[in-house]
Write an enzyme that holds these catalytic residues in place. Structure first.
Site, PDB file in Angstrom:
ATOM      1  N   ASN A 210      43.327  45.474  43.339  1.00 41.54           N
ATOM      2  CA  ASN A 210      43.938  46.792  43.512  1.00 41.54           C
ATOM      3  C   ASN A 210      43.673  47.636  42.274  1.00 41.54           C
ATOM      4  O   ASN A 210      43.033  47.176  41.327  1.00 41.54           O
ATOM      5  CB  ASN A 210      45.441  46.657  43.802  1.00 41.54           C
ATOM      6  CG  ASN A 210      46.157  45.927  42.682  1.00 41.54           C
ATOM      7  OD1 ASN A 210      46.173  46.367  41.545  1.00 41.54           O
ATOM      8  ND2 ASN A 210      46.725  44.765  42.999  1.00 41.54           N
ATOM      9  N   ASP A 279      49.279  40.713  47.517  1.00 38.62           N
ATOM     10  CA  ASP A 279      50.179  40.138  48.518  1.00 38.62           C
ATOM     11  C   ASP A 279      49.432  39.201  49.456  1.00 38.62           C
ATOM     12  O   ASP A 279      50.038  38.376  50.124  1.00 38.62           O
ATOM     13  CB  ASP A 279      50.836  41.256  49.334  1.00 38.62           C
ATOM     14  CG  ASP A 279      51.848  42.021  48.505  1.00 38.62           C
ATOM     15  OD1 ASP A 279      52.479  41.395  47.637  1.00 38.62           O
ATOM     16  OD2 ASP A 279      51.995  43.236  48.709  1.00 38.62           O
TER      17      ASP A 279
END
Ligand code: CTP
Length: 405
Positions: A210, A279
């Protein structure tokens, strides 16, 4: 506001080759908002002219106790009294020896005897001089007198040696000055901070990650250290220098970050979870590079463990702070995470704004505590956001200690 804003730093420069770096030190301190008064020994003036420091600081530079003009303009006692903090950089073995024995045979040593503010001494010298037992004994005397000795760095020395004795980087010196002006209200705490993204491999050359750069987490680690804590920083893959005084553990994947956090959490007293942990990760990592093929590629992803969710319930009286990266319903999402992960404080972060969240130098956040109090901070540098978060942690700690007594 930076704690350097409007404060006076008295910089004492003595005559080693590292004296040339004093120019950068002055610039960095001035940029951080400080007023810098420089004073130089005769030796220092062989390496750097007073004019250089005078121009960079915008203040007269003191060099001579017996110069009538200087003494009437500045006055060596007034110079000592003007300081909120004193930095001796570089400190030669000679100046260290004079300080250790209370000699006052020139302006710099005289002023240093008259100073009441905290004194930071940054020695820089040849490695053999640094290791000399007499030099070390003198440094011990300075410590015993309440001065802080900033250890020199290792590396290539101007004398041609490789070893210990370099003046630390300017950033380290500025961080030390800021720390000297900050209350040590986290002293005794062992603060664990996480920062940056994680990387989850797809194959030997590709990964999912990310946009986190680690800036917020690194700023938190620096702020906790400034407030006197012992800090361990678990960092994902980022391009940032380790903050001064901080112990750093580098990790790559969410699983590695979890393992590092669980190990460190056993002895930590606080957790500031600034990392943007993945995640999901690929259910299988291809052993060879995935070939293009003809059609679509479907990725099969499995969830990673929630690190915060796993450690926070066992925290006892320890303070745990989480971050919530949200793009919609920022506060509601953050409040839900605060509750579900059983945190003491959450920093709600709207990461859809270009001036906040990932990769930006600034951040706009709201702090939410367990009682539901919301504190919306203005757009601030990440450094300042970190300072405010740590100040809230200090307040929470004080409230907890008061409730327990
Ligand atoms: N966090 C964690 N472990 C994970 C994911 C997140 O410890 N596997 C931590 C983050 O470091 C952060 C907090 O949990 O302090 C909230 O992270 P965020 O990504 O905002 O929330 P998630 O729990 O991942 O929830 P969602 O994806 O639904 O927003």
């Amino acid at each position: 506001m930076s704690r350097l804003e409007g404060r006076t730093v008295l910089l004492a420069v003595s005559g080693g080759i590292a004296a040339y770096k004093a120019a950068e030190v002055v610039r960095a301190l001035v940029r951080a908002g400080a007023r810098v008064r420089a004073m130089m020994t005769r030796g220092a003036q062989q390496f750097l002219t007073p004019l250089t420091l005078q121009v960079l600081s915008g203040q007269p530079v003191a060099t001579d106790t017996f110069d009538l003009a200087q003494e009437s303009e500045i006055g060596h006692i007034r110079l000592a009294e003007s300081a909120d903090v004193v930095l001796v950089a570089p400190a030669t073995a000679n100046l260290v020896a004079k300080l250790a024995h209370g000699l006052a045979d020139d302006l710099v040593s005289t002023v240093l005897l008259a100073v009441r503010a905290p004194v930071l001494v940054a020695p820089a010298m040849n490695a053999h001089m640094w290791e000399n037992a007499i030099v070390q004994r003198n440094l011990q005397a300075l410590r015993a007198a309440g001065m802080r000795v900033i250890e020199p760095a290792e590396g290539f020395l101007a004398c041609g040696y490789e070893g210990i004795g370099r003046l630390p980087d300017v950033e380290v010196l500025v961080a030390e000055v800021r720390k000297a002006l900050t209350p040590a209200d986290l002293s005794g705490e062992r603060v664990l901070v996480t920062a940056g993204p994680t990387r989850e491999a797809l194959d030997p050359v590709r990964f999912l990650s990310n946009r986190s750069t680690g800036k917020m987490g690194f700023a938190l680690a620096a702020a906790a250290w400034r407030h006197g804590a012992e800090v361990t920083l678990v960092a994902g893959p980022v391009q940032l220098p380790t903050p001064a005084g901080v112990r750093r553990i580098d990790v790559t994947t969410a699983a590695e970050m979890r393992a590092a956090v669980e190990t460190e959490w056993a002895t930590a007293t606080m957790l500031l979870m600034g990392a943007a942990v993945a995640d999901f990760r690929p259910a299988r990592v291809a052993e060879q590079k995935i070939k293009k093929g003809a059609g679509r590629l479907r990725l099969d992803l499995e969830p990673t463990a929630d690190i915060l969710g796993a450690v926070a319930p066992h925290k006892g009286a320890r303070i745990v702070v989480g971050f919530a990266a949200e793009t919609t319903e920022v506060l509601a999402g953050a409040e839900r995470k605060l509750r579900e992960k059983q945190l003491d404080l959450i920093v709600a972060n709207d990461v859809s704004r270009p001036d906040a969240g990932f990769a930006a130098d600034t951040n706009a956040v709201t702090l939410i505590d367990r009682e539901g109090n919301r504190e919306k901070l203005p757009l601030l540098s990440k450094d300042e956001v970190a300072e405010r978060v740590v100040e809230r942690v200090v307040a929470l700690r004080a409230a907890r200690a008061a409730a327990a007594s």
